[in-house]
Scaffold this active site. Structure first.
Site, PDB file in Angstrom:
ATOM      1  N   HIS A   8      59.871 -83.803  72.581  1.00 27.27           N
ATOM      2  CA  HIS A   8      61.195 -83.900  73.194  1.00 27.27           C
ATOM      3  C   HIS A   8      61.516 -85.336  73.590  1.00 27.27           C
ATOM      4  CE1 HIS A   8      64.860 -82.103  74.342  1.00 27.27           C
ATOM      5  NE2 HIS A   8      64.855 -82.764  75.456  1.00 27.27           N
ATOM      6  N   TYR A  20      64.739 -88.694  73.002  1.00 28.50           N
ATOM      7  CA  TYR A  20      65.389 -89.625  73.916  1.00 28.50           C
ATOM      8  C   TYR A  20      65.116 -91.073  73.518  1.00 28.50           C
ATOM      9  CZ  TYR A  20      66.983 -85.708  76.397  1.00 28.50           C
ATOM     10  OH  TYR A  20      67.637 -84.549  76.685  1.00 28.50           O
ATOM     11  N   HIS A  40      71.414 -77.640  65.209  1.00 32.89           N
ATOM     12  CA  HIS A  40      71.498 -78.285  66.524  1.00 32.89           C
ATOM     13  C   HIS A  40      71.015 -79.729  66.461  1.00 32.89           C
ATOM     14  CE1 HIS A  40      70.967 -79.182  70.741  1.00 32.89           C
ATOM     15  NE2 HIS A  40      69.708 -79.450  70.508  1.00 32.89           N
ATOM     16  N   PHE A  41      69.826 -79.942  65.865  1.00 25.97           N
ATOM     17  CA  PHE A  41      69.333 -81.329  65.949  1.00 25.97           C
ATOM     18  C   PHE A  41      70.026 -82.246  64.952  1.00 25.97           C
ATOM     19  CE2 PHE A  41      65.565 -79.503  63.536  1.00 25.97           C
ATOM     20  CZ  PHE A  41      65.667 -80.261  62.380  1.00 25.97           C
ATOM     21  N   HIS A  42      70.629 -81.674  63.906  1.00 26.00           N
ATOM     22  CA  HIS A  42      71.454 -82.528  63.046  1.00 26.00           C
ATOM     23  C   HIS A  42      72.710 -82.976  63.784  1.00 26.00           C
ATOM     24  CE1 HIS A  42      68.863 -81.398  59.684  1.00 26.00           C
ATOM     25  NE2 HIS A  42      69.392 -82.412  59.033  1.00 26.00           N
ATOM     26  N   ARG A  69      64.959 -70.944  59.118  1.00 29.03           N
ATOM     27  CA  ARG A  69      64.794 -72.351  58.771  1.00 29.03           C
ATOM     28  C   ARG A  69      63.487 -72.483  57.997  1.00 29.03           C
ATOM     29  NH1 ARG A  69      62.598 -75.490  64.154  1.00 29.03           N
ATOM     30  NH2 ARG A  69      62.636 -77.231  62.696  1.00 29.03           N
ATOM     31  N   ARG A  70      63.253 -73.656  57.405  1.00 27.58           N
ATOM     32  CA  ARG A  70      62.025 -73.962  56.664  1.00 27.58           C
ATOM     33  C   ARG A  70      61.797 -72.967  55.527  1.00 27.58           C
ATOM     34  NH1 ARG A  70      59.028 -74.657  62.234  1.00 27.58           N
ATOM     35  NH2 ARG A  70      59.286 -76.878  62.600  1.00 27.58           N
TER      36      ARG A  70
END
Lengths: 539, 179
Positions: A215, A219, A366-368, A429-430
């Site tokens: 995580h 950041y 989400h992370f894209h 996913r994956r």
């Protein structure tokens, strides 16, 4: 061109070359997962491509961009030469050697393990050793950032470190803390397994150590965007930073609350008890504090700029902002994506809601959106802002820059919003390919195609971005008088408490929080070892 | 006496209040996560406070909020396979040639000659991890997994033979997913 400019440009071009290759791979992956490209390529090729895409975007683009940006900030905000320039070049070449060592096994199909280090699947040892070298290069960068700040403080006793540099050093600190988890996982578990020195591996411990990194690394990638928000955007908009102290607090809070929170990536993992998951999830929620501080401070700074430009009324100042400037435009678009992505993040953080979206396309979407969208669009804006300073040449027109930013925003929204929806529909996913002949999966088809269209727009935007930077190297318009880069605060700080001018106190607090949050969850694997998994080697 | 503009004097309240704030948040997290929520949730399902706290910490297994099946019936592991050095040795000693002979006798009718199965109800075995095939066979053999056909097939074979068969199928070329 000064040597330090060449140093920055070398880092940026490596970052953006990796970025462009990764965009091509990403577009291909979207294509073969869609009904239009079904039956093209094998799963082996797909997972090889996903690995290359993830490694390029998450490790090469970010690490090299952040290092290059750090050197730039150290020189321009402190107004003094970079200490240890030889070390900086050495770190660059160590990183390059690491990247080459990582790429070769990926291309040979011996490292299709994705960019996350989740044993018992292990890649060729060269893949891991290469990535360790990239991290080792970045550690040299961290030390150089610390030395640059220390030297400046010695020359300017009692003076507040400029916010851009304070934030850069916060990021270097964060990175040193962050990489301890993955370094321990690689050195003590994964590399010995990959070399064949051990035949079994404790996957639970490996995942826990990786969560330490997983995580906070986000950041590390995000902080350059926030540095731009606090130090460049108010100036680009023609105003002042609403509060310098808010900026310092934000970066300190990121340092504290990005580390003892990684277990929210393990909410479904059986090795950890509810209590630890709760504690780390609660601390995760505190990341909302610096995020909201930033939204407030930057909106207030932009309001100052809008009103100085003649904006009136409650919302009139928004229209008065210079949206034609790439930095201002990118900030507006980044905030929209941060809004959607942050909302999705709140869902991932909730134990019950996370169970619904776990291992679905929702997570990838989400992370894209949050990294590829809000963060990377600010990387573009930073590059556009500082490229004229590095090359000594000026853009003929900002129009292609604006077009590129809009295309990135639209492409990212069109790609990720249907992708989120597919996750809620249950798309895994994956997974390399889908059988669209299946009536349930067939219903996903149209949304996958919409998402693919977004992906293609992103590829066009990526090409335009590299073109926009490349043409500047050949531009005939010299920069006569570069305009100031960093914003002044409404009340420029003359004297700040030592705690807002250094990291001693905060490192102690991080240490205490890490011991409390991760101490027993890691120690339990040693106190009462669970059965280990058989190592599965890709080579 | 130190001036109020002295950075150390300026810093003192920051050091004190930052430490208090960060510690308080952590303390609240620990109290809620390890004491209050587990005890309250556990009480509603008849779990005593001490057990609930130990479960929230992970010292005792199970959920602090709910009685587990294992509270009433003794737990049975989902698998008897542990990768001990003995098991690793059996896998290392496995011979695909021996496995092939046995597979021709008992496996090929459903899973196909080279591990490409006869129909969608039978899994393809070609090119799968040998350790994974061995584990599944062993689970049928020990009763950790049950199947109308596979349980009897696996119970009739000893462990080294399971490893031979697993090694044979693992060595077969992977089938193209897009024929």
């Amino acid at each position: 061109m000064r040597n330090v400019d060449r140093l920055c440009l070398a880092h940026f071009w490596v970052a953006f070359a990796a970025f462009l290759i990764a965009c091509f791979l990403g577009a291909w992956q979207m294509w073969v997962r869609s009904p239009l490209g079904a039956n093209i390529g094998t799963p082996g090729q797909y997972f090889m491509s996903v690995t290359a895409h993830g490694v390029s975007m998450a490790y090469v683009l970010t690490t090299f961009f952040i290092m290059g940006f750090g050197y730039f900030v150290a020189v321009t905000s402190l107004n003094r030469p970079l200490p240890g320039k030889g070390w900086a070049w050495a770190a660059f070449w160590i990183g390059i050697v690491g990247v080459v060592m990582t790429v070769i096994p990926i291309v040979m199909g011996k490292a299709s393990v994705l960019f996350t280090f989740y044993p018992p699947l292990t890649a060729s040892p060269w893949f891991y050793i290469g990535l360790v070298l990239v991290v080792a290069g970045s550690w040299i960068w961290c030390v150089l950032m610390l030395v640059a700040m220390r030297d400046w403080k010695r020359e300017n006793p009692g003076q507040p470190v400029p916010l851009a540099m304070f934030a850069t050093v916060a990021n270097a600190m964060l990175w040193l803390w962050t990489t301890v988890g993955v370094a321990a996982e690689l050195v003590f578990q994964v590399i010995p397994a990959s070399l064949g020195l051990v035949q079994t591996i404790d996957a639970g411990l490996a995942r826990t150590l990786f969560s330490w990194t997983l995580h906070a690394i986000v950041y590390f990638w995000l902080i350059p965007a926030y540095i731009a928000f606090y130090t460049m955007v108010p100036r680009a908009a023609g105003g002042r930073l609403y509060s310098d102290t808010m900026g310092r607090l934000t970066f300190i809070l990121f340092l504290i609350y990005s580390l003892p929170v990684g277990m929210h990536h393990l909410l479904m993992d059986p090795q950890h008890a509810n209590g630890w998951k709760f504690i780390q999830t609660l601390l995760t929620a505190f990341v909302a504090v610096p995020t909201l501080l930033t939204i407030f401070t930057i909106t207030a700074s932009l309001e100052i700029a809008g009103r100085l430009r003649g904006g009136r009324g409650v919302f009139g100042w928004i229209g008065a902002l210079p949206w034609d400037r790439p930095m201002v435009l990118a900030t507006g678009l980044a905030f929209v994506m941060l809004g959607f992505g942050g909302f999705g993040g709140l869902i991932n953080m909730g134990y019950g809601m996370n169970a619904m979206v776990h291992n679905t396309a929702w997570i990838t979407a989400h992370f894209h959106l949050i990294f590829g969208g809000s963060v990377v669009i600010m990387y573009f804006a930073i590059a556009y802002e500082i490229w004229p300073r590095l090359t000594g040449r000026e853009y003929a027109s900002p129009a292609p820059l604006r077009l590129q930013l809009w295309l990135w925003f639209l492409g990212m929204m069109v790609m990720t919003l249907p992708w989120h929806w597919l996750g809620l529909e249950g798309q895994w996913r994956r997974v390399a390919n889908f059988n669209y002949a299946d009536p349930i999966i067939a219903g996903w088809g149209p949304w996958v195609i919409v998402s693919l269209v977004g992906g293609m727009v992103l590829l066009v935007s990526a090409l335009l971005f590299v073109r926009n930077l490349a043409v500047l190297h050949r531009s005939t318009l010299p920069v006569h008088q570069p305009r100031p880069l960093y914003a002044l605060a409404v009340h420029p700080p003359h004297r700040v408490p030592a705690s807002l001018n250094g990291f001693g106190l905060w490192n102690v607090l991080v240490l205490v929080l890490m011991v409390l949050a991760y101490g027993y969850p890691i120690a339990q694997f040693v106190i009462d070892p669970s059965p280990s998994a058989m190592v599965h080697r890709m080579h | 006496m130190a001036q109020s503009s002295d950075p150390r004097v300026l810093d003192q309240p920051w050091r004190i209040w930052a430490t208090i704030a960060v510690s308080s948040i952590m303390l609240v997290g620990i109290l809620l996560g390890v004491v209050i929520i587990p005890v309250v949730q556990g009480r509603s399902d008849g779990i005593d406070a001490f057990t609930a706290i130990c479960r929230a910490l992970g010292i005792l297994p199970g959920s602090p909020a709910r009685q587990q099946v294992s509270d009433r019936t003794p737990p049975s592991p989902v698998s008897q396979v542990v990768w001990t050095s003995g098991v690793l040795q059996i896998l290392a000693d496995a011979k695909p040639e021996r496995g092939q002979a046995k597979a021709q006798e008992v496996c090929v009718a459903c899973h196909g000659d080279k591990g490409v199965s006869m129909g969608p109800q039978f899994p393809h075995l070609a090119g799968q991890s040998g350790a994974a095939i061995y584990k599944q066979l062993n689970d049928y053999r020990s009763g950790s997994r049950a199947h109308p056909q596979m349980t009897d097939v696996a119970k009739a074979l000893d462990e080294p033979t399971l490893a031979d068969i697993a090694a044979y199928y693992a060595a077969q070329p992977t089938r193209s997913p897009n024929p």
